[in-house]
Design an enzyme around this catalytic site. Structure first.
Site: not given
Length: 124
Positions: A6, A62, A74, A89, A107, A115
């Site tokens: 993530r 890409r 997306c 995100r 993050y 987080r």
């Protein structure tokens, strides 16, 4: 094993170049911290908040060397009241032998508030 990596970041304004630059910076950091090779990636999901619509963040991914054929999608983030704005995100689904606890989630910018429990010792 497929693991999710993530990451999230924010942009100050809804401008194409800001969206692409922030996405590229975030993705490069996720790649570096987790030693991700494009051939080991099953797919990448990117979500954006409702206030981001000047560009598709997938364009930045890409354009990275070796990432042309990685499936990238997306979508809109759920518009939860009082949630973080101007947020991008990313979820990378990667084949890895790393244990779940060893994945480095990234993050950046204002998204660090999402987080705080994932802070690493070297982030202090």
């Amino acid at each position: 094993m497929i693991r999710g990596v993530r990451g999230a970041t924010t942009v100050p304004e809804n401008f194409e170049q800001e969206i692409l630059s922030a996405t590229e910076q975030l993705m490069k950091e996720m790649i570096a911290q987790n030693k991700i090779e494009p051939d080991n990636v099953a797919s990448v999901f990117i979500s954006v908040t409702d206030d981001i619509d000047a560009a598709f963040p997938a364009k930045a991914i890409r354009s990275l060397e070796g990432w042309t054929f990685v499936p990238v999608m997306c979508m809109r983030e759920i518009p939860v009241k009082d949630s973080l704005t101007h947020c991008i995100r990313i979820m990378v689904h990667v084949n890895t032998y790393q244990h779940q606890k060893d994945i480095q989630h990234v993050y950046l910018e204002e998204a660090t508030c999402l987080r705080p429990d994932l802070k690493h010792d070297d982030d202090k």
